[in-house]
Design an enzyme around this catalytic site. Structure first.
Site, PDB file in Angstrom:
ATOM      1  CD  GLU A 312      -2.972  -1.039   2.327  1.00 46.08           C
ATOM      2  OE1 GLU A 312      -2.605  -0.583   3.419  1.00 46.08           O
ATOM      3  OE2 GLU A 312      -4.123  -1.442   2.108  1.00 46.08           O
ATOM      4  CG  ASP A 386      -7.335  -5.687   4.766  1.00 45.89           C
ATOM      5  OD1 ASP A 386      -7.035  -5.847   5.954  1.00 45.89           O
ATOM      6  OD2 ASP A 386      -7.235  -4.594   4.173  1.00 45.89           O
ATOM      7  CD  GLU A 414      -9.755  -1.683   8.168  1.00 40.85           C
ATOM      8  OE1 GLU A 414      -8.878  -2.202   8.895  1.00 40.85           O
ATOM      9  OE2 GLU A 414      -9.559  -1.331   6.999  1.00 40.85           O
TER      10      GLU A 414
HETATM   11  C1  BDP Z   1      -6.186  -2.064   5.731  1.00 41.01           C
HETATM   12  C2  BDP Z   1      -6.567  -0.804   6.419  1.00 41.01           C
HETATM   13  C3  BDP Z   1      -5.438   0.182   6.405  1.00 41.01           C
HETATM   14  C4  BDP Z   1      -4.204  -0.488   6.981  1.00 41.01           C
HETATM   15  C5  BDP Z   1      -3.918  -1.768   6.236  1.00 41.01           C
HETATM   16  C6  BDP Z   1      -2.799  -2.564   6.870  1.00 41.01           C
HETATM   17  O1  BDP Z   1      -7.678  -0.255   5.771  1.00 41.01           O
HETATM   18  O2  BDP Z   1      -5.836   1.300   7.140  1.00 41.01           O
HETATM   19  O3  BDP Z   1      -3.124   0.368   6.882  1.00 41.01           O
HETATM   20  O4  BDP Z   1      -5.032  -2.601   6.268  1.00 41.01           O
HETATM   21  O5  BDP Z   1      -3.105  -3.536   7.550  1.00 41.01           O
HETATM   22  O6  BDP Z   1      -7.185  -2.961   5.999  1.00 41.01           O
HETATM   23  O7  BDP Z   1      -1.641  -2.240   6.684  1.00 41.01           O
END
Ligand code: BDP
Length: 724
Positions: A312, A386, A414
């Site tokens: 990401e 996730d 979340e």
């Molecule tokens: C996602 C979240 C994000 C996190 C990411 C992670 O939306 O905010 O930074 O996972 O785990 O689910 O790095």
């Protein structure tokens, strides 16, 4: 005059009533450590008799913390301040280690105590000089603290204190919270207020809340806290921030909690003045060594680093053509002399749409098995996508025998309704932990895989992204506390069941009365399935709001992100073919699981659309078509929440008003949001299936366009939606 007196009397009665009500009201701050007076009169009496005298010499900060906790518990539950005359008499409670107590050193089972795990403890009914006594003993001070919490729990949960023979040792060594707290006080995906770390006043000022946080963690066996967000800020490694972090380490130390930090991979460039962060560059390696040396000079028991790299948009070793192992080992090398570890996350994806994201983590990490240093954990999430309401377990579990894996779960909800929905995650965690990987034949559960690393690598661990913040009750939703509790207890013993843990939590949080335990437990144990049903049944996933991750958005479609990548809905059907005919994600699992997932016939229906693309008319095991089955699940989800509300309503008057109302209101909101999910998803998918909602079901109140315009629950015109 008489009237006047009457009024005075009336006012007095009202004041007493008010006071009584206030005394009874609870805001949730005390979590499961309420230590309220023992309800059962018989137990109250016997417990009191067993605590007339204690021998507990508290010499170290940890023992002092344990003793303070014991006293707090005894005072609260038994109105008792025990004597401490140093002499053994009938019913003495003796607490200590071989070093702290001469009595323990003389026990016939002192060898057994000395052979305990570092954090283990024994609680045993014994006899000394003919006197029946209770012994709480451990090898180290931290074991005493854990033992005291366990001992108090026996009383909190109404258990006998006679004939005790308890021996506890944690089955996983690293039991760590991964706070996603930012340096500005906000929390990524946090729904219970702001961070507890008061950076401005640290390190000098240590709020009482920090101690209470540490107590709560220690009470369930959590022994580590990563202080900051995985989307890391290099600044947190600067000297001034390390000094601040040392204040937190000081506050947590008596409770056996070590602090960790996330390490931004590009820190050598960002704060170290180097032109590169390449792990092959000697200057970079030296920078990390110097930084780690500095950290240990400020926080002598620092735990180590947690790293999100090449995921990401975060920087990582791949930016320099190096592997995850190269990056992790560089940090591990720096930490090794001090006993620190690296948690290197396996949650890696860059949203390249041509790649099946489900397969990413395995593809990147499996080939590196055996290349990581001994003090590195690779940390996959529980599932391959996730933190979805339901996922199969991550295929890396059972696939990396030569690399210590630590599992990451998420408590902050979340993707599970934030702090508005009651979803008991004990069930979700158990589901993953008890999944069979078949790594070494039948019975190689994820739980066993995690535990075995202790033997093969000397380290084993589990991590969770908590839901803790400045809200009065810590977790936003009162029942969010149960998820914190469940995580800690499962980290200590991953083979405990959601059923037993929910009961333990209810007894400690509400009452030992059956008429309260059973209904509350029913609500908790049905709640995960309820959420799965109204959000993403049958293996659907990632169809939540793109931005907030709350509420439905299976239609999200922009140049970078398409929800359709996750459901592929069309007129013909729905789901993703991950069988051997499709992306072949099934091949990442061991036989016979891979075959089971591969076949439409044997694939568990609760993961059907995860692994298969299925036509709308496909006959499900119930005899219904896929479409009808999907619709039933969505309706079942809402019905379950209605049932949860009904059960909760039956507790009116039996639970203090404040916590009763809090939960009642949130359940109502959950019902509204469950309807929102249901109606929006059914209307959206129905547009493709072309099939009607069966007549027996109530019709959605609004059009699809209406739901598509709701950006975030706070923004809706509630008068429109909530009107029934
Ligand atoms: C996602 C979240 C994000 C996190 C990411 C992670 O939306 O905010 O930074 O996972 O785990 O689910 O790095």
């Amino acid at each position: 005059m008489q009237l006047h007196l009457k009024y005075r009397f009336l006012i007095l009665v009202l004041m007493i009533l008010c006071f009584a009500d206030k005394a009874h009201a609870e805001n949730g701050y005390d979590l499961w450590l309420r230590y309220t007076k023992i309800e059962n009169p018989g137990n109250y009496k016997t417990y009191r008799e067993l605590h007339k005298n204690i021998i507990f010499e508290a010499t170290s900060p940890r023992l002092k913390a344990a003793k303070a906790e014991l006293k707090k518990g005894l005072l609260g539950m038994l109105d008792l301040q025990p004597e401490e005359n140093g002499k053994i008499s009938k019913q003495t409670l003796i607490i200590g280690t071989n070093q702290s107590s001469k009595w323990i050193a003389q026990l016939s089972f002192v060898n057994e105590i000395n052979q305990l795990d570092d954090e283990g403890f024994i609680i045993r009914s014994a006899k000394i000089g003919g006197n029946p006594v209770t012994v709480l003993a451990a090898k180290n001070d931290i074991g005493i603290l854990y033992g005291v919490f366990h001992y108090l729990k026996l009383m909190q949960t109404n258990q006998p204190l006679e004939h005790l023979d308890i021996k506890e040792e944690p089955k996983l060594q690293y039991r760590v919270l991964n706070h996603w707290d930012n340096l500005d006080g906000t929390i990524e995906r946090g729904y219970a207020g702001f961070t507890l770390w008061d950076w401005e006043r640290l390190p000098m000022y240590k709020d009482q809340r920090l101690t209470d946080y540490a107590r709560a963690n220690a009470s369930v066996g959590i022994n580590g806290a990563v202080l900051n967000n995985v989307n890391a800020n290099a600044k947190s490694l600067r000297t001034e921030w390390l000094v601040k972090a040392s204040g937190l380490a000081d506050a947590f130390r008596p409770y056996g909690i070590r602090v960790y930090l996330t390490a931004r991979f590009s820190a050598p460039k960002e704060i170290g003045g180097l032109p590169t962060a390449d792990p092959a560059d000697p200057r970079v390696r030296q920078w990390w060594k110097d930084k780690v040396k500095e950290i240990y000079s400020i926080i002598p028991d620092f735990g180590g680093f947690l790293v999100k790299a090449n995921s990401e948009g975060q920087p990582g070793p791949q930016d320099y053509g190096r592997t995850h192992a190269d990056g992790a080992n560089m940090m591990a090398e720096a930490l090794e002399p001090y006993g620190g570890v690296v948690f290197w996350r396996a949650f890696v994806y860059q949203n390249e749409r041509h790649i099946d994201r489900v397969m990413n983590g395995y593809q990147e990490f499996k080939p590196l098995d055996g290349q990581f240093a001994r003090n590195v954990f690779v940390q996959p999430k529980n599932g391959p996508i996730d933190f979805q309401p339901r996922e199969p377990f991550h295929p890396l579990f059972g696939a990396m025998p030569k690399t210590a894996l630590a599992m990451e779960v998420q408590i902050t909800q979340e993707n599970l309704g934030h702090s508005m929905h009651l979803v008991y995650l004990g069930s979700l965690f158990e589901e993953t932990l008890q999944s069979d990987t078949y790594e070494n034949g039948k019975g190689s559960t994820v739980s066993k895989v995690l535990q075995n690393y202790k033997k093969s690598h000397g380290i084993s661990g589990i991590a969770d992204v908590p839901n803790i913040g400045t809200d009065m009750n810590w977790t936003g939703h009162l029942f969010g506390q149960a998820n914190w509790h469940a995580f800690g207890r499962l980290a200590w013993n991953p083979d405990l069941t959601a059923k037993e843990l929910s009961e333990e939590w209810i007894r400690m949080t509400f009452s030992n009365k059956e008429e309260i335990i059973r209904p509350v437990q029913k609500i908790m144990l049905m709640s995960q399935e309820a959420a799965v049903n109204y959000m993403m049944p049958l293996g659907l996933n990632h169809i939540m709001n793109y931005d907030t991750h709350n509420g439905p958005e299976p239609w999200h479609d922009d140049p970078t992100w398409k929800a359709s990548d996750y459901h592929k809905v069309s007129k013909d059907g729905i789901g993703i073919d991950r069988s051997s005919q499709g992306t072949n994600a099934v091949s990442q699992y061991h036989s016979p699981l891979r075959e089971e997932f591969n076949s439409l016939k044997t694939c568990p229906e609760n993961l059907l659309l995860w692994f298969h693309r299925v036509s709308w008319d496909y006959k499900m095991r119930s005899g219904k078509t896929l479409w009808d089955e999907m619709v039933s699940h969505y309706y079942q989800g809402v019905q379950s929440v209605e049932e949860m509300e009904k059960i909760w309503a039956s507790l009116d008057g039996k639970i203090d008003q404040e916590r009763f109302e809090h939960t009642r209101t949130l359940l109502k909101m959950q019902e509204n949001e469950a309807r929102w999910w249901r109606d929006a998803c059914i209307l959206f998918f129905g547009k493709y299936s072309g099939k009607p909602i069966p007549k027996s079901f109530e019709k959605p109140k609004h059009s699809l366009e209406y739901y598509q315009k709701i950006p975030f629950p706070y923004d809706w015109d509630s008068t429109l939606y909530f009107k029934k």
